[in-house]
Design an enzyme around this catalytic site. Structure first.
Site, PDB file in Angstrom:
ATOM      1  N   SER A 183       0.473  -5.132  -7.977  1.00 24.24           N
ATOM      2  CA  SER A 183       1.875  -4.239  -9.016  1.00 24.24           C
ATOM      3  C   SER A 183       2.622  -5.625  -9.489  1.00 24.24           C
ATOM      4  O   SER A 183       2.936  -6.519  -8.310  1.00 24.24           O
ATOM      5  CB  SER A 183       1.687  -2.970  -8.244  1.00 24.24           C
ATOM      6  OG  SER A 183       2.812  -2.606  -9.369  1.00 24.24           O
ATOM      7  N   TYR A 217       6.506   2.577  -1.939  1.00 23.62           N
ATOM      8  CA  TYR A 217       5.322   2.010  -2.998  1.00 23.62           C
ATOM      9  C   TYR A 217       5.453   0.492  -2.822  1.00 23.62           C
ATOM     10  O   TYR A 217       4.163  -0.351  -3.227  1.00 23.62           O
ATOM     11  CB  TYR A 217       4.786   2.502  -4.278  1.00 23.62           C
ATOM     12  CG  TYR A 217       4.076   2.159  -5.103  1.00 23.62           C
ATOM     13  CD1 TYR A 217       2.829   2.201  -4.772  1.00 23.62           C
ATOM     14  CD2 TYR A 217       4.307   1.614  -5.991  1.00 23.62           C
ATOM     15  CE1 TYR A 217       2.070   1.922  -5.577  1.00 23.62           C
ATOM     16  CE2 TYR A 217       3.527   0.912  -6.947  1.00 23.62           C
ATOM     17  CZ  TYR A 217       2.236   1.018  -6.586  1.00 23.62           C
ATOM     18  OH  TYR A 217       1.267  -0.399  -7.997  1.00 23.62           O
TER      19      TYR A 217
END
Length: 223
Positions: A135, A147
């Protein structure tokens, strides 16, 4: 000779789009996710080139069984796309929910490792390819984002795995998208990256000649 790709998180979003793109490009696909109904619907759409394998990849026995069924059905394994992951609704670290972190870390971190561990012996036989979804959050520091920290791990392990696989002719590619319009978000994001955009990047990486080792593809929304 038809090649085989195993995809985790295959029931929707990026995983499902990649399955469609891979089959269109001539691959056979093993589809892993927890959602039996969604997987079986996708497999029916894709026909004989697809195998639905409902399982929880955070459970190592279920993952190992799914890999074994893939080998039994297709005869080997040429590539893996470790795509499964989840986010967190925790607002930060001080006010965060440790139970929520535990589930997310188990999937985003440990399941990537166990997927590699379960499939590398088969990829070694074919000098295969391991692809993993990272990501943009794993490339930037984001206030209080656990995250994001899990994706920093993915960023690191992908590079380390690429060096390990290189010793026997294998390859590892990290896909690092920005915001993608998937069920990951509660509200649609039609102006962001589309799942097909990421799927096309995966198929591109898989299609490169042996002389090209594509280590990372970073995708951002246009504009």
């Amino acid at each position: 000779m038809t090649q085989t790709l195993l995809i985790t998180g295959a029931s929707s979003g990026i995983g499902a789009a990649t399955a469609r793109a891979a089959v269109k490009a001539g691959w056979q696909v093993a589809l892993l996710a927890r959602s039996r109904d969604a997987l079986e619907k996708l497999a029916a759409e894709l026909g004989d080139a697809a195998l639905a394998l409902p399982c929880d990849i955070t459970e190592r026995d279920q993952l190992s069984e799914a890999v074994a069924k893939t080998i039994e059905r297709f005869g080997g394994l040429d590539a893996v796309y470790a795509n499964a992951g989840k986010g967190s609704s925790s607002p930060g670290i001080e006010q965060g929910d440790p139970d929520d972190w535990h589930a997310m870390i188990h999937l985003n971190v440990l399941a990537v490792l166990t997927t590699a561990h379960a499939t590398l012996p088969h990829l070694r036989k074919t000098k295969g390819h391991f692809v993993v979804t990272g990501s943009k959050a794993g490339r930037d520091h984001m206030k209080g984002s656990v995250y994001g920290a899990t994706k920093w791990f993915v960023q690191g392990i992908a590079g380390n795995l690429a060096e390990e696989m290189r010793e026997w002719g294998g390859r590892c590619t990290l896909i690092t998208p920005g915001m993608v319009d998937t069920p990951f978000f509660d509200e649609p994001k039609p102006d962001k990256i589309q799942p097909d955009d990421v799927a096309n990047a995966v198929v591109f990486a898989l299609s490169q000649p042996r002389s090209a080792d594509v280590r990372e593809i970073h995708i951002m929304p246009s504009g």
